[in-house]
Design a protein around this motif. Structure first.
Motif: not given
Lengths: 449, 449
Positions: A136, A144, B383
């Motif tokens: 990121g 994640y 995300p």
């Protein structure tokens, strides 16, 4: 004098074995792309300044220099070395190309790496790894750390390598416990615990006392905690409390580890367990860490490892926290081949050998082969216009299942007969329409046991 | 201090560019396997004794040594170097594994090589090559010198890189002509002629006189012959006769070259021409030699070269004559990318971004993504559970064409709506059945002009 010999630690496969490796690579790529990871390859070399920036000199880096370079040139930071993993080059790639990437950036990378270590079973000097990472910008959502290990579990399950067990831990949990016990040298404790499987608890306890400043009671507490495995981490909290090792930091980190185990249990039951002894040697991990064994083949070591790293991909004010895992493809393939649990259905891609009646008539056989290929059937023509018996024998020795005999003069150009040399059955066929049975069309890799 | 910079001569691609390279590699592999070539990879290193056995020191070999090796160790024959092509390692592989292979042995090999040369446009220090070779035992039928270049022509045509021209010659024809002219230093003449495109006929003539012992008339004759191009080799015989360079050796070799050109013309009209100036620098070629340019982009140099070698794969009484060609994948891909003639339909494999309504409800989105992947549709989850507008923007920036919005509480688990963010169209969809249009399902590589 030319030296013709295998080189220890530099594995090479015969064609049928390479077909197995290709099947593994194809399956991994397919899985990674289905999950939206984009393909990246990096150059094989990095400046030593990159390779050694995390003090990873124990990785036994290979230095690369031009044979014709000035022999007086000293090795320095700008000297090139072969990368020893795919994480360090990826970190450099992200920093270099950050302006062209969209974050969080998910990539897979399947490539060779090199380490000058002593070769052992499943441990090579040149080897293929298959990595997935996501990075990121400044932050990386916690999910994640759950998503990526599950991608790898799915990949291993698609490979049909038998049962796997992924053992997970969290560096924050471990650090909280170590500090909770009153120990300051966290790195020293981790280094000792990392050797548990190799040297056993007694020797680790000795190291904790001798090198990490632990009292006998502290060493015993560390060993008791490191022995915790399972899917219910209430046991960790209870044990920590009984040892006086509880803390706010532990209370903050433990639910994340529990959530990882729970999420994995829902998607892939029985595969992922927490194991407080998993600490991973690499010092850049800052959160979840993962190791994966083939059940019943734990001697092979981990076939898929990784973790979360917050500070690896950073330069100046730019910071890309990430999480990634790496499958040891060469290690996995070497074991699959050794066990013979999977094999190619034939040693060559070729489905059909087109016989040649006469060298002067080779063009007819070439046309038949072209017609078959145009319909996606791998075909080759016989090397020479020998007696048919010898041409059939060549197909047999090569592992080609079908021989196509073109018709003689007067026959339609693509007409003839085709023989399944396994059954001996021979039938009329036209190269414009005949197909082998679907299972014989392509060389495939199948489970044999 | 870490150095974050590109390294001249070590190309790296962005993910969308790597997708183009992968498309090239997939197409080559598919073509080679359809023709019955079996896959082989070799280790990246060979002992210097292997790499330098043909005196190829001008290839600028990279030496590989452990950083922690005894610094006093001298470079010797057993020192390892990175291979500079795939032919030399293949030769060693065949000699090493001969007992496990069936001959004639056809293999393809797609791998990196390294040369410490000065980097230029299309000329790299680390590059990918794709080779096909066939080797026999003691003999290798002549038809393979026709078959293999046609495999490469087909591969290049499948790549849709525009028109290609393969220029072919035969070392035996050239040697017969040189000797027919009364010149003895064949290697010297070839070395001079090999520079024709680079330095021009006047300078080559000068070299022929100064270094290859040619008279002015002999040099002129060599230049006249080297200028012959075309598909009708009667011109060569006529010119040779007029120059007094005819011989039995020429009469024996010329029909083979004519047969190669004729066979190629029948299968791929207008692609293959004879060109007596093609001699190839490598001294191990003994028969047909090949070079291939992209028409209109001859400045790039040859993208596919090779030839027949009778003595390269031999040791003691074992001899495996062969013929092979190599496609310069990195060179080709670098030009395709530079020209922008092909491109990926999107920069990522992902077809669908599954939006996340609320982090607490991420499991629903994960389940939708899993259902899509199970049907072969690459899918990712957003995300973070940001506002939908931001999630759509993330898909847009990433190049993901569809966003799937899961239904809320009460909706069926896989139900929702899907938006094509290019058209703005949004429809009800169920992740168990909805599919994107076929052309959007997978990231593809297409011709753009």
């Amino acid at each position: 004098m030319a030296r013709i010999a295998p080189l220890s630690g530099f594995p090479e496969w015969l064609p049928a074995e390479r077909a197995v490796e290709l099947h593994v690579l194809d399956t991994l790529r397919e899985t990674f792309e289905l999950h939206g990871f984009a393909p990246v390859e990096t150059r094989s070399v990095e400046p030593l300044s990159q390779l050694l920036r995390k003090g990873e000199i124990d990785k036994e880096v290979y230095v690369v220099r031009r044979l014709q370079a000035d022999p007086g040139t000293e090795v320095d930071d700008s000297t090139l070395g072969l990368h020893f993993d795919l994480t360090v080059p990826f970190a450099r790639y992200v920093l270099q190309n950050g302006g062209h990437l969209t974050f969080p950036f998910k990539r897979y990378q399947i490539q060779r790496s090199w380490r000058g270590e002593r070769p052992q079973d499943g441990r090579f000097r040149e080897f293929v790894q298959a990595d997935v990472d996501v990075v990121g910008v400044d932050v990386l959502p916690r999910h994640y750390e759950v998503d990526l290990p599950l991608v790898m579990v799915e990949a291993l399950q698609r490979l049909d390598v038998g049962a796997v067990r992924m053992r997970v831990n969290d560096r924050r949990v471990v650090e909280a416990l170590v500090r909770g016990l009153g120990l300051e040298d966290v790195a020293g404790v981790l280094a000792a615990v990392d050797k548990l499987a190799k040297i056993g608890p007694a020797a680790v306890g000795e190291q904790l006392r001798a090198r990490a400043g632990a009292s006998g009671a502290q060493a015993d507490a560390v060993l008791a905690l490191a022995a915790v495995q399972g899917t219910d981490l209430a046991a960790v909290q209870a044990l920590a409390d009984s040892l006086g090792a509880g803390s706010d930091a532990l209370a903050a980190a433990l639910p994340d580890l529990q959530a990882l185990v729970d999420a994995a249990e829902a998607v892939a039951p029985g595969v992922v367990v927490a194991d407080l002894a998993v600490v991973r040697g690499l010092d850049y991990y800052t959160g979840s860490v993962y190791e994966t064994e083939l059940v019943g083949q734990e001697d092979l070591g981990s076939v898929c490892s990784g973790g979360r790293y917050d500070d690896l991909v950073s330069e100046g004010s730019v910071r890309h926290p990430g999480v990634g895992l790496s499958i040891g493809v060469s290690r996995l393939v070497s074991r699959l081949l050794k066990d013979g649990t999977v094999a190619a259905t034939r040693p060559v891609p070729t489905a059909v050998l087109v016989a040649v009646t006469d060298e002067a008539d080779r063009g007819r056989s070439d046309a038949v082969a072209r017609a078959l290929r145009a319909r996606g059937i791998p075909a080759d023509t016989a090397p020479i216009a020998a007696k048919f018996g010898r041409q059939i024998k060549h197909a047999d020795r090569s592992g080609i299942p079908f021989v196509f005999f073109p018709g003689g003069e007067g026959a339609a150009p693509l007409a003839g007969q085709v023989k399944d040399i396994r059954s001996g059955e021979q039938v009329d066929a036209d190269a414009a329409s005949w197909s082998p049975p679907e299972e014989d069309r392509r060389q495939r890799v199948v489970r044999t046991v």
